[in-house]
Design an enzyme around this catalytic site. Sequence first.
Site, PDB file in Angstrom:
ATOM      1  N   ILE A  12       0.852  -1.203   0.000  1.00 55.77           N
ATOM      2  CA  ILE A  12       0.000   0.000   0.000  1.00 55.77           C
ATOM      3  C   ILE A  12       0.879   1.242   0.000  1.00 55.77           C
ATOM      4  O   ILE A  12       0.625   2.212  -0.724  1.00 55.77           O
ATOM      5  CB  ILE A  12      -0.972  -0.024   1.202  1.00 55.77           C
ATOM      6  CG1 ILE A  12      -1.930  -1.206   1.046  1.00 55.77           C
ATOM      7  CG2 ILE A  12      -1.729   1.300   1.326  1.00 55.77           C
ATOM      8  CD1 ILE A  12      -2.753  -1.537   2.272  1.00 55.77           C
ATOM      9  N   ASN A  32      11.225  -0.719   8.222  1.00 53.19           N
ATOM     10  CA  ASN A  32      12.339  -1.588   8.653  1.00 53.19           C
ATOM     11  C   ASN A  32      12.741  -2.585   7.573  1.00 53.19           C
ATOM     12  O   ASN A  32      13.676  -3.369   7.758  1.00 53.19           O
ATOM     13  CB  ASN A  32      12.011  -2.305   9.970  1.00 53.19           C
ATOM     14  CG  ASN A  32      10.864  -3.285   9.851  1.00 53.19           C
ATOM     15  OD1 ASN A  32      10.377  -3.547   8.751  1.00 53.19           O
ATOM     16  ND2 ASN A  32      10.445  -3.846  10.970  1.00 53.19           N
ATOM     17  N   TYR A 140      -5.050  -9.578  15.352  1.00 53.62           N
ATOM     18  CA  TYR A 140      -4.754  -8.489  14.418  1.00 53.62           C
ATOM     19  C   TYR A 140      -5.798  -7.378  14.575  1.00 53.62           C
ATOM     20  O   TYR A 140      -5.468  -6.214  14.776  1.00 53.62           O
ATOM     21  CB  TYR A 140      -4.730  -9.034  12.978  1.00 53.62           C
ATOM     22  CG  TYR A 140      -4.729  -7.949  11.941  1.00 53.62           C
ATOM     23  CD1 TYR A 140      -3.681  -7.032  11.873  1.00 53.62           C
ATOM     24  CD2 TYR A 140      -5.785  -7.822  11.028  1.00 53.62           C
ATOM     25  CE1 TYR A 140      -3.699  -6.017  10.924  1.00 53.62           C
ATOM     26  CE2 TYR A 140      -5.795  -6.816  10.086  1.00 53.62           C
ATOM     27  CZ  TYR A 140      -4.750  -5.916  10.041  1.00 53.62           C
ATOM     28  OH  TYR A 140      -4.760  -4.901   9.122  1.00 53.62           O
ATOM     29  N   PHE A 168     -10.923  -2.407   3.741  1.00 52.94           N
ATOM     30  CA  PHE A 168     -11.481  -3.726   3.483  1.00 52.94           C
ATOM     31  C   PHE A 168     -10.411  -4.499   2.693  1.00 52.94           C
ATOM     32  O   PHE A 168      -9.238  -4.395   3.041  1.00 52.94           O
ATOM     33  CB  PHE A 168     -12.880  -3.587   2.854  1.00 52.94           C
ATOM     34  CG  PHE A 168     -13.896  -3.254   3.938  1.00 52.94           C
ATOM     35  CD1 PHE A 168     -13.819  -2.060   4.650  1.00 52.94           C
ATOM     36  CD2 PHE A 168     -14.874  -4.160   4.309  1.00 52.94           C
ATOM     37  CE1 PHE A 168     -14.691  -1.766   5.704  1.00 52.94           C
ATOM     38  CE2 PHE A 168     -15.760  -3.880   5.347  1.00 52.94           C
ATOM     39  CZ  PHE A 168     -15.666  -2.689   6.041  1.00 52.94           C
ATOM     40  N   ASN A 169     -10.714  -5.261   1.662  1.00 55.00           N
ATOM     41  CA  ASN A 169      -9.658  -6.097   1.062  1.00 55.00           C
ATOM     42  C   ASN A 169      -8.973  -5.382  -0.092  1.00 55.00           C
ATOM     43  O   ASN A 169      -9.570  -5.214  -1.155  1.00 55.00           O
ATOM     44  CB  ASN A 169     -10.249  -7.432   0.630  1.00 55.00           C
ATOM     45  CG  ASN A 169     -10.489  -8.322   1.826  1.00 55.00           C
ATOM     46  OD1 ASN A 169     -11.295  -7.988   2.679  1.00 55.00           O
ATOM     47  ND2 ASN A 169      -9.771  -9.411   1.907  1.00 55.00           N
ATOM     48  N   HIS A 188      -2.433 -13.508   0.624  1.00 53.56           N
ATOM     49  CA  HIS A 188      -3.667 -12.867   0.160  1.00 53.56           C
ATOM     50  C   HIS A 188      -4.241 -13.562  -1.075  1.00 53.56           C
ATOM     51  O   HIS A 188      -3.507 -14.029  -1.941  1.00 53.56           O
ATOM     52  CB  HIS A 188      -3.413 -11.386  -0.118  1.00 53.56           C
ATOM     53  CG  HIS A 188      -3.113 -10.638   1.144  1.00 53.56           C
ATOM     54  ND1 HIS A 188      -1.861 -10.163   1.437  1.00 53.56           N
ATOM     55  CD2 HIS A 188      -3.887 -10.332   2.191  1.00 53.56           C
ATOM     56  CE1 HIS A 188      -1.899  -9.590   2.624  1.00 53.56           C
ATOM     57  NE2 HIS A 188      -3.120  -9.676   3.109  1.00 53.56           N
ATOM     58  N   ARG A 220     -15.899 -10.990   0.608  1.00 47.24           N
ATOM     59  CA  ARG A 220     -15.091  -9.820   0.952  1.00 47.24           C
ATOM     60  C   ARG A 220     -15.374  -8.703  -0.046  1.00 47.24           C
ATOM     61  O   ARG A 220     -15.807  -8.941  -1.179  1.00 47.24           O
ATOM     62  CB  ARG A 220     -13.586 -10.153   0.883  1.00 47.24           C
ATOM     63  CG  ARG A 220     -13.123 -11.161   1.922  1.00 47.24           C
ATOM     64  CD  ARG A 220     -13.102 -10.567   3.317  1.00 47.24           C
ATOM     65  NE  ARG A 220     -12.604 -11.502   4.321  1.00 47.24           N
ATOM     66  CZ  ARG A 220     -13.367 -12.399   4.956  1.00 47.24           C
ATOM     67  NH1 ARG A 220     -14.649 -12.505   4.689  1.00 47.24           N
ATOM     68  NH2 ARG A 220     -12.829 -13.193   5.873  1.00 47.24           N
TER      69      ARG A 220
HETATM   70  N1  UDP Z   1      -8.593 -17.174   1.094  1.00 46.50           N
HETATM   71  C1  UDP Z   1      -8.697 -18.442   0.551  1.00 46.50           C
HETATM   72  N2  UDP Z   1      -7.548 -19.054   0.124  1.00 46.50           N
HETATM   73  C2  UDP Z   1      -6.323 -18.454   0.214  1.00 46.50           C
HETATM   74  C3  UDP Z   1      -6.244 -17.164   0.774  1.00 46.50           C
HETATM   75  C4  UDP Z   1      -7.398 -16.549   1.201  1.00 46.50           C
HETATM   76  O1  UDP Z   1      -9.777 -19.019   0.460  1.00 46.50           O
HETATM   77  O2  UDP Z   1      -5.320 -19.083  -0.162  1.00 46.50           O
HETATM   78  C5  UDP Z   1      -9.819 -16.496   1.537  1.00 46.50           C
HETATM   79  C6  UDP Z   1      -9.809 -16.090   2.995  1.00 46.50           C
HETATM   80  O3  UDP Z   1     -10.270 -17.149   3.799  1.00 46.50           O
HETATM   81  C7  UDP Z   1     -10.738 -14.883   2.998  1.00 46.50           C
HETATM   82  C8  UDP Z   1     -10.534 -14.273   1.600  1.00 46.50           C
HETATM   83  O4  UDP Z   1      -9.937 -15.301   0.808  1.00 46.50           O
HETATM   84  O5  UDP Z   1     -12.065 -15.307   3.088  1.00 46.50           O
HETATM   85  C9  UDP Z   1      -9.599 -13.077   1.611  1.00 46.50           C
HETATM   86  O6  UDP Z   1      -8.436 -13.435   2.327  1.00 46.50           O
HETATM   87  P1  UDP Z   1      -7.141 -12.515   2.339  1.00 46.50           P
HETATM   88  O7  UDP Z   1      -6.093 -13.253   3.125  1.00 46.50           O
HETATM   89  O8  UDP Z   1      -6.809 -12.102   0.952  1.00 46.50           O
HETATM   90  O9  UDP Z   1      -7.610 -11.194   3.095  1.00 46.50           O
HETATM   91  P2  UDP Z   1      -8.278 -11.002   4.557  1.00 46.50           P
HETATM   92  O10 UDP Z   1      -9.775 -11.101   4.333  1.00 46.50           O
HETATM   93  O11 UDP Z   1      -7.743 -12.039   5.482  1.00 46.50           O
HETATM   94  O12 UDP Z   1      -7.879  -9.615   4.923  1.00 46.50           O
END
Ligand code: UDP
Length: 327
Positions: A12, A32, A140, A168-169, A188, A220
């Site tokens: 970001i 860092n 977190y 959000f995502n 991610h 999401r």
């Molecule tokens: N997710 C998934 N498989 C992966 C990584 C993520 O099914 O290998 C799902 C995760 O469970 C969530 C969504 O994708 O429902 C987004 O996850 P991400 O880690 O990208 O972002 P977060 O929502 O944790 O901030």
Amino acid sequence: MNVLVTGGAGYIGSHLLRALESAGHTPIVYDNLTKGHRQSVADAKLIVGDITDGRKLRSAMDENKIELVIHLAALADVADSIEKPDEYFRCNTIGTMTLLEAMRDCGAERMVFSSTAAVYGRPKRTSIEENDPFDPINPYGASKVCTELMLRAYAEAYGLGSVSLRYFNVAGADPTGEIGEDHDPETHLVPLILQVALGTRQKVRIFGDDYDTPDGTCIRDYIHVCDLAQAHIAAVEAIEPARTKVYNLGNGEGFSVKQVIAAARRVTGHDIPAEVAPRRPGDPPRLVASWKRAAAELGWCPKYPQLETIISHAWAWHEAHPTGYAQ
Ligand code: UDP
């Protein structure tokens, strides 16, 4: 204006640096480099330092005449936070307190803080508003709630002005394809899917298909990283002394994991094999933002709201940089 950007060498951060420069500001990066990339900072000034190092933060602020800090530096992996809550509270909460103390010492009275949808936990409403209660379900999210509460207390006691942006995502990449997402390990969803499309990963794991959602997978709200960066520029202008403001940043539309994979298949033209795996601890079933407040008060509006656009910009970056910044 000189702006200190903690975590400015991250995903970001690298997009934010460009937005700040375009808006006429001078970003000074404080990072860092444990997760950030020196290359992504380009020509901006980089100070290598840790968020828990108060002395280094003070000298960075004094030397660069900093009045405003955009605070992105954090550990941000939900599953990891469940295994190592100590690291998350140390970095995200104690680190932010160290930064706030350094800011007080240096007379820097304004902050834009990178918060998260994870502060809401499992929201009751389908479209989350900023007044909905804090109820984090992982360390977190809890570490970010602590910081938002700290910002309120510092506003009242010391006159700090802040804007917390609840992301959000975040996904996508700068449309030039020059900068993008590069985490090690990658956790991610969007970059993992695109690594499968590239052939550097065999398949995507879908973490749970037994959630109470239409296709059983988690929903999401995906927001383009450039739109997110732009909201920070508006937030800088919106800070008022001794006030804390909070804004959700999303597109207001939810996509399931299966829908994201399907969109990536359309964008890339690749099969992208996927398999269902157990649920990932700490995942709420559905997170979708209302961004009405950001629209009304910041005058912010996403430029790239379409999921396919977000994925296609990410795809351009991954195709051109299959090993990220390492190549
Ligand atoms: N997710 C998934 N498989 C992966 C990584 C993520 O099914 O290998 C799902 C995760 O469970 C969530 C969504 O994708 O429902 C987004 O996850 P991400 O880690 O990208 O972002 P977060 O929502 O944790 O901030």
